[in-house]
Design a protein around this motif. Structure first.
Motif, PDB file in Angstrom:
ATOM      1  N   LYS A  93      -5.770   2.693  -5.669  1.00  0.00           N
ATOM      2  CA  LYS A  93      -5.393   2.990  -7.053  1.00  0.00           C
ATOM      3  C   LYS A  93      -3.890   3.273  -7.165  1.00  0.00           C
ATOM      4  O   LYS A  93      -3.220   2.785  -8.081  1.00  0.00           O
ATOM      5  N   LEU A  94      -3.405   4.060  -6.219  1.00  0.00           N
ATOM      6  CA  LEU A  94      -1.976   4.416  -6.252  1.00  0.00           C
ATOM      7  C   LEU A  94      -1.106   3.162  -6.069  1.00  0.00           C
ATOM      8  O   LEU A  94      -0.037   3.026  -6.680  1.00  0.00           O
ATOM      9  N   HIS A  95      -1.589   2.229  -5.234  1.00  0.00           N
ATOM     10  CA  HIS A  95      -0.860   0.987  -4.987  1.00  0.00           C
ATOM     11  C   HIS A  95      -0.619   0.213  -6.290  1.00  0.00           C
ATOM     12  O   HIS A  95       0.368  -0.507  -6.421  1.00  0.00           O
ATOM     13  N   ARG A  96      -1.525   0.381  -7.241  1.00  0.00           N
ATOM     14  CA  ARG A  96      -1.415  -0.374  -8.489  1.00  0.00           C
ATOM     15  C   ARG A  96      -0.604   0.342  -9.566  1.00  0.00           C
ATOM     16  O   ARG A  96      -0.293  -0.244 -10.611  1.00  0.00           O
ATOM     17  N   VAL A  97      -0.265   1.606  -9.310  1.00  0.00           N
ATOM     18  CA  VAL A  97       0.415   2.395 -10.346  1.00  0.00           C
ATOM     19  C   VAL A  97       1.833   1.878 -10.623  1.00  0.00           C
ATOM     20  O   VAL A  97       2.196   1.586 -11.768  1.00  0.00           O
ATOM     21  N   ALA A  98       2.623   1.763  -9.565  1.00  0.00           N
ATOM     22  CA  ALA A  98       4.030   1.364  -9.769  1.00  0.00           C
ATOM     23  C   ALA A  98       4.143  -0.015 -10.431  1.00  0.00           C
ATOM     24  O   ALA A  98       4.901  -0.187 -11.398  1.00  0.00           O
ATOM     25  N   GLY A 115       5.622  -0.907   5.186  1.00  0.00           N
ATOM     26  CA  GLY A 115       4.705  -0.632   6.293  1.00  0.00           C
ATOM     27  C   GLY A 115       3.325  -0.305   5.753  1.00  0.00           C
ATOM     28  O   GLY A 115       2.762  -1.069   4.984  1.00  0.00           O
ATOM     29  N   THR A 116       2.802   0.851   6.125  1.00  0.00           N
ATOM     30  CA  THR A 116       1.457   1.219   5.665  1.00  0.00           C
ATOM     31  C   THR A 116       1.493   1.984   4.345  1.00  0.00           C
ATOM     32  O   THR A 116       0.452   2.389   3.839  1.00  0.00           O
ATOM     33  N   LYS A 117       2.673   2.174   3.822  1.00  0.00           N
ATOM     34  CA  LYS A 117       2.796   2.957   2.583  1.00  0.00           C
ATOM     35  C   LYS A 117       2.581   2.058   1.375  1.00  0.00           C
ATOM     36  O   LYS A 117       3.196   0.997   1.268  1.00  0.00           O
ATOM     37  N   VAL A 118       1.710   2.512   0.469  1.00  0.00           N
ATOM     38  CA  VAL A 118       1.442   1.693  -0.719  1.00  0.00           C
ATOM     39  C   VAL A 118       2.648   1.735  -1.663  1.00  0.00           C
ATOM     40  O   VAL A 118       3.567   2.542  -1.485  1.00  0.00           O
ATOM     41  N   TYR A 167       4.828   8.138  -8.197  1.00  0.00           N
ATOM     42  CA  TYR A 167       4.374   8.893  -9.365  1.00  0.00           C
ATOM     43  C   TYR A 167       2.845   8.889  -9.318  1.00  0.00           C
ATOM     44  O   TYR A 167       2.227   7.818  -9.197  1.00  0.00           O
ATOM     45  N   ILE A 168       2.265  10.081  -9.387  1.00  0.00           N
ATOM     46  CA  ILE A 168       0.800  10.212  -9.311  1.00  0.00           C
ATOM     47  C   ILE A 168       0.287  10.520 -10.716  1.00  0.00           C
ATOM     48  O   ILE A 168       0.524  11.614 -11.231  1.00  0.00           O
ATOM     49  N   PRO A 169      -0.388   9.585 -11.333  1.00  0.00           N
ATOM     50  CA  PRO A 169      -0.898   9.867 -12.682  1.00  0.00           C
ATOM     51  C   PRO A 169      -1.937  10.996 -12.620  1.00  0.00           C
ATOM     52  O   PRO A 169      -2.568  11.203 -11.566  1.00  0.00           O
ATOM     53  N   HIS A 209       1.183   8.059 -17.653  1.00  0.00           N
ATOM     54  CA  HIS A 209       0.333   9.236 -17.844  1.00  0.00           C
ATOM     55  C   HIS A 209      -1.154   8.901 -17.878  1.00  0.00           C
ATOM     56  O   HIS A 209      -1.988   9.604 -17.301  1.00  0.00           O
ATOM     57  N   ASP A 210      -1.491   7.803 -18.538  1.00  0.00           N
ATOM     58  CA  ASP A 210      -2.916   7.520 -18.738  1.00  0.00           C
ATOM     59  C   ASP A 210      -3.477   6.497 -17.751  1.00  0.00           C
ATOM     60  O   ASP A 210      -4.578   5.967 -17.947  1.00  0.00           O
ATOM     61  N   LEU A 211      -2.710   6.189 -16.728  1.00  0.00           N
ATOM     62  CA  LEU A 211      -3.214   5.193 -15.758  1.00  0.00           C
ATOM     63  C   LEU A 211      -4.304   5.804 -14.877  1.00  0.00           C
ATOM     64  O   LEU A 211      -4.302   6.981 -14.599  1.00  0.00           O
TER      65      LEU A 211
END
Lengths: 564, 564
Positions: free
Chosen positions: B504-509, B530-533, B487-489, B562-564
């Motif tokens: 940043k994306l690594h911290r979203v989930a 693997g290399t995927k966050v 999910y991309i905020p 939404h607001d991340l």
């Protein structure tokens, strides 16, 4: 299952929901159609709330299950009522079983041979099919399953080290299966993970490790717990084996008594040591390891260039109930720098008894301990703990740091996630029933249970030690509840010792046991040991057993064996 | 427990029975003394028999448990009534829990940090003590245990491969714990042993082994089942390892996908191969093993002088739900004479579906298969099978012929005793719930469940594949129910790819997951690969889930993220 589901939030329609219900499948609903009025009479208050608690109380009513199927239960729409009625009907079967289990006028078992059960007993058909059975048939299957089984909680069931049916433990298991979760992470088993941690600490305190420090896990049984001990010992001394395999280590040898449980040998085979490298130690006539023999065999192994690694001391051997002298073994382990494991699967429970815990004197010097509450402490199966003195070594040995399960970036303290310490991934919740029993009985309750079982076995010992027709397998008061004896039928009593008598005596216990099982009156184990022909091994861990049951067992052996 | 016991056959008097009951411990009796009249009002027909069945039907009445203790329950004298009332009270708690589990207006969990639970929540005290608690407190403990746990059967619990609460399975587990027996011998588990045998045969038929021939066991989980496969493979090619250890074999290597379950590596470490000798195979972008990579790595290993032994093909990988191409892998195994194991812990259930079983095409060529009914088939935990094509090898590998347990001179056909085939000694009864579910649903019931779960995950895939704010981890319709996505905020949507966005994306989930758990609305897993966050891994095995729950999950992710 789940062919139709509740739609509390509405919206989507399952296109299959209509045709998945067969024409005969009627649905239990609050608004009954007229033609069902008769069948459903008396069911109007199916879900009655007769107190003001937050939880509604369910009333068990008569329900016709012949037209209900699994697909009509939750999560099916309107599935709540049939679900509750079905579960209450099952509970009715189970509570009746519980009641009868403790009733001495019922049989311990209703024996049938495999081929008889496979052929189908009075409609009890074990075969599986493509089409579903009605819930009525499922209830019949439940009754039949219990009918043809063995009542391991019956006061006269003495066949295994695990026996008895503890009501609190049973309630704990019912709750555990309702919660249906997994021990690997705090995330999905927060309460159970903490209960395990606190209970293991309490067990380590009883072992005598300072401050109850250390580590541990509940595992699927004593054999796996013992396997853990060997793995951890290897990791402690040869951590490179984890990555490089056994070829990175010299020829390692393990020591255990010839009377010890076969799981040490199984672990030797499985973990790549080889059974030839599991050296069996000689015992005295009571089945206890002779420390001098251990030292001699260590020296011998070293002289051959092998590397002694691990010693297992048994606290309560399977057959004789023998306790190896832990302190003397610990001295030798310290001298030669070996891992000391105490297999207290059977005898560990005695740590709860101020009167009997001295039999495990020295256990606090062990590096690891197996202790099965499902044996001497009467906890329902399965409940076995592996306890380790050194913190961190269990994780060091087993962790693979699987990112998909043990994410380090969770919002809680992830040191509570236990999964990576185990050789398992998912791990059944074995702690709750034990925790609940401990709460309900207190430590003193376990102590009383253990003391009583040991008193009963001493009663048996006193009763038969000088009785005509009995020979004890070893002399002296048993250390545990194991009483090992031969029953000598009158026909053998005058016969001189020799092959003929031995051969005949060897066949006595199996014959009596077979008749016992066929009459269903009681069950007790037998086996040969070393050069000793088949003898009875009586054990008491069943909380329902009394002196009268011991008397009954002896009467029964004599009744069945008199004419052999 | 068992401080006073029934004395149906009379005679012996337990000298301790009097002083073991504390002064406050009142006893529930039919002839109530006057001062207890009020408390016991309404209890006169405690044990009421309202039909003419052989089994009396119990009535649940109001009981004051505040002065009752575990020692007042069976086998205590007059313990039957409090026992039944206590169990019915527990069942009341459990049926309420079941009802709420399926109610979308309840939370999935009520999250607390470990320290909060350890400090004691509103009187929920996890600590154990020397003295017993009253049954009233025990009932409160049961309620609290469920209150602070996680509802793994909730329609919005998607966190694990095992989810859902099957009512038939639950009934099966309740019966199993009431029977409280052990799988090691036919003697004490005749019905369960036969059920296991018939069910394993049925599973082997579904795998496609001729006539359903072969062998197998239920084990405590997929990791142990996979460990069995490695042990058996080693025994097949190097039987001398059992007695002589790994030094009797050359350097053996195992092959498994980089996406496979970590249990193969754990088995490699435990069994003495070493994790370096577990060679990881490359996969395509969908997480499926590339057969050419397997062959190249076999050749490479052989050139180095190592001996390839075993290949694991995953049928349903943990994260991507990928199915390795079994037929192509089997060709290579045949060419190089290697053991082929299929880890179908997660995907094995698809064999029940005519629509989806082609994904395991070639499984009939495997030498062994792991298949966990407790995952995709919704059977309560634990229920995992190891299935083996060659008969006898499981016993050959593991038997130690312990005379005290597996006596050859019993009156029945002792080939039904399964204990010596296992690495365990005692073995929990995992079969009954599964057998009962199969009876109640039929094969077609499992098929419908599986097809529905796969339909639901395709619904999710279709919903988000082109939705703003979502990126799929891999392209194409998922093979199993696993749907992997980011999910991309909004704050990250315009950002160019690079380290900053990745971090940043690594911290979203994790952030969304933490908020989800704290609000208790739903649960879904995430992990890096693997290399995927970090990305979300959605899986559906919960029979209660519907499209509306999928919609809810997506709404919830968007609301929280939404607001991340």
């Amino acid at each position: 299952m789940a062919t139709s589901e509740p739609r509390a939030t509405g919206g989507d329609q399952d296109p299959n929901s209509a045709n998945l219900r067969p024409p005969s499948g009627r649905f239990l609903q609050k608004n009954n159609s007229l033609d069902e009025k008769g069948r459903l009479a008396g069911q109007k208050n199916l879900l009655s709330c007769d107190n003001s608690d937050r939880d509604a109380r369910f009333r068990h009513t008569e329900t016709d299950f012949s037209n209900l199927f699994a697909r009509d239960l939750l999560p099916a729409k309107n599935g709540e009522e049939p679900t509750i009625q079905f579960l209450l009907e099952v509970v009715d079967i189970l509570t009746n079983y519980v009641k009868k289990t403790f009733d001495r006028s019922t049989k311990v078992l209703d024996f049938h041979h495999p081929h008889q059960l496979l052929e189908g007993m009075e409609g009890f058909n074990l075969e599986l099919s493509d089409q579903p059975e009605s819930l009525e048939q499922i209830l019949v299957d439940c009754r039949d399953t219990l009918k043809y089984g063995v009542r391991t909680g019956h006061p006269r069931f003495f066949n295994q080290l695990s026996s008895g049916l503890d009501i609190i433990g049973l309630a704990g298991e019912w709750l555990t299966s309702t919660a249906n979760t997994n021990m690997f992470t705090y995330e999905i088993a927060p309460v159970f993970v903490l209960m395990e941690q606190l209970t293991l600490k309490k067990m380590r305190e009883m072992i005598g490790w300072p401050g109850g420090e250390g580590d541990g896990l509940f595992s699927p049984g004593g054999a796996i717990s013992n396997m853990y001990s060997v793995m951890i010992a290897r990791y402690k001394y040869f951590p490179e084996v984890k990555t490089k395999g056994m070829s990175a280590a010299p020829r390692l040898v393990l020591f255990t008594s010839e009377h010890s449980h076969y799981s040490i040998k199984k672990a030797g085979a499985a973990l790549g040591f080889g059974t030839e490298n599991v050296i069996l130690l000689s015992t005295d006539e009571r089945g206890r390891v002779i420390p001098a023999d251990l030292e001699a065999k260590i020296i011998d192994a070293k002289q051959k260039g092998y590397v002694p690694l691990f010693v297992n001391a048994t606290a309560g051997s399977t057959v004789y109930g023998a306790f190896d002298p832990i302190n003397e073994i610990a001295d030798i382990c310290e001298k030669y720098n070996l891992w000391l494991h105490v297999d207290g699967a059977w005898g560990g429970g005695l740590l709860m008894s101020r009167q009997h815990r001295h039999k495990l004197s020295g256990v606090e010097r062990a590096n690891s301990v197996t202790w099965n509450p499902h044996k001497m402490m009467g906890v329902p199966l399965q409940c076995s703990a592996i306890l380790v003195r050194e913190k961190g070594i269990l994780a060091g040995c087993n962790s693979m740091c699987a990112g998909y399960l043990f994410q380090p970036d969770k919002q809680y303290d992830v040191t509570y996630d236990t999964g990576d310490k185990a050789i398992q991934c998912g791990r059944h919740v074995d702690i709750f029933k034990f925790w609940l029993m401990w709460k309900a009985k207190g430590t003193i309750g376990f102590e009383q249970h253990i003391d009583k079982c040991l008193d009963l076995s001493q009663y048996l010992y006193n009763k038969i030690k000088n009785r005509e027709g009995y020979e004890m397998v070893f002399d002296g008061v048993p250390q545990h509840t194991n009483v090992c004896f031969w029953y000598i039928p009158p026909s053998l009593r005058g016969m001189p010792d020799g092959d003929e008598r031995r051969e005949k005596l060897h066949r006595v216990a199996p014959k009596i046991k077979a008749m016992m099982m066929e009459s269903g009156t009681t069950m007790v184990g037998y086996q040969p040991q070393g050069t000793k022909v088949n003898f009875f091994r009586m054990v008491v861990s069943n909380s329902a057993a009394t002196q009268s049951d011991i008397d009954f067992l002896i009467d029964e052996i004599e009744r069945l064996g008199h004419d052999l």
